[in-house]
Write an enzyme that holds these catalytic residues in place. Structure first.
Site, PDB file in Angstrom:
ATOM      1  CD  GLU A  44      15.155 -24.924  20.084  1.00  0.00           C
ATOM      2  OE1 GLU A  44      15.601 -25.488  19.435  1.00  0.00           O
ATOM      3  OE2 GLU A  44      13.737 -24.987  20.357  1.00  0.00           O
ATOM      4  CG  ASP A 118      21.716 -17.882   8.827  1.00  0.00           C
ATOM      5  OD1 ASP A 118      22.776 -18.491   8.290  1.00  0.00           O
ATOM      6  OD2 ASP A 118      20.523 -17.177   8.229  1.00  0.00           O
ATOM      7  CB  THR A 191      15.598 -29.760  15.386  1.00  0.00           C
ATOM      8  OG1 THR A 191      16.520 -29.680  14.380  1.00  0.00           O
ATOM      9  CG2 THR A 191      16.481 -29.442  16.554  1.00  0.00           C
TER      10      THR A 191
END
Length: 212
Positions: A44, A118, A191
């Site tokens: 990840e 982001d 998440t």
């Protein structure tokens, strides 16, 4: 993301060398030896506080997971998650994804997860997006043939950009969802950001992209 300063974080990380691997370049091509199991390796990029990877490790003991996060204060939280849940098939790297090729051998990785990265919305920052072709090339260098990217975001503009980027690069798109939590997908592991956004009724976008 505004980072909380933890001046003591590095000292705490140094106490857990079996979780946060200080010199990952030493294990290039040898990660399965470190884990002690000849299992597939999933990474990840931008692992954040580690909830996703910790829960994935619990749900899939036959897969080895490695989370990469460059911010020390954030990887400290991920380390605590892994340690507190005693998940032995998850390792962490306090490193920059730009140096991925220093840590993994060609074809060593089976899957890459990119979760709630982001969006870097300004055009001049396009190359910083983790789904930009420069990063796609980087992932390809460490993925096995037909390796996969699994991508989730709450940002519609980034999702649209990423679909275009994946397609332009020649990846095959699978399981494209414009509203993940109202889809028929089972087994989704969330998440921290996903829990927060979905609780507010925000739409979650997801897709899988496969290298040819």
């Amino acid at each position: 993301m505004r980072l909380r300063n933890k001046p003591w974080a590095q000292d705490e990380i140094d106490k857990e060398p079996s979780i946060v691997i200080a010199h990952p370049e030493e294990y290039k091509g040898k990660w399965k030896e470190l884990f002690g199991y000849n299992n597939p390796i999933h990474i990840e990029v931008g692992t954040g506080k580690g909830q996703f990877l910790t829960r994935m490790g619990q749900a899939n003991p036959n897969i080895n997971y490695i989370g990469i996060e460059k911010y020390t204060s954030v990887i400290h939280s991920a380390m605590e998650n892994v340690r507190n849940e005693a998940v032995d098939n998850v390792k962490l790297l306090n490193k920059d994804v730009l140096n991925l090729g220093d840590y993994f051998q060609d074809g060593e990785i089976d899957r890459v997860y990119i979760n709630f990265t982001d969006p870097w919305p300004k055009a001049r920052h396009e190359k910083r997006r983790l789904t930009h072709e420069g990063f796609l090339n980087l992932y390809e260098s460490v993925l096995k043939p037909n390796g996969e990217i699994h991508f989730k975001t709450d940002n519609q503009a980034l999702f649209e950009y990423s679909l275009h980027s994946f397609s332009k690069y020649g990846l095959i798109l699978n399981k494209v969802s414009l509203d993940l939590h109202n889809s028929d997908m089972v087994g989704n592991i969330m998440t921290e950001y996903e829990e927060k956004f979905s609780s507010k009724g925000m739409r979650i976008y997801r897709c899988e992209a496969v290298y040819r």
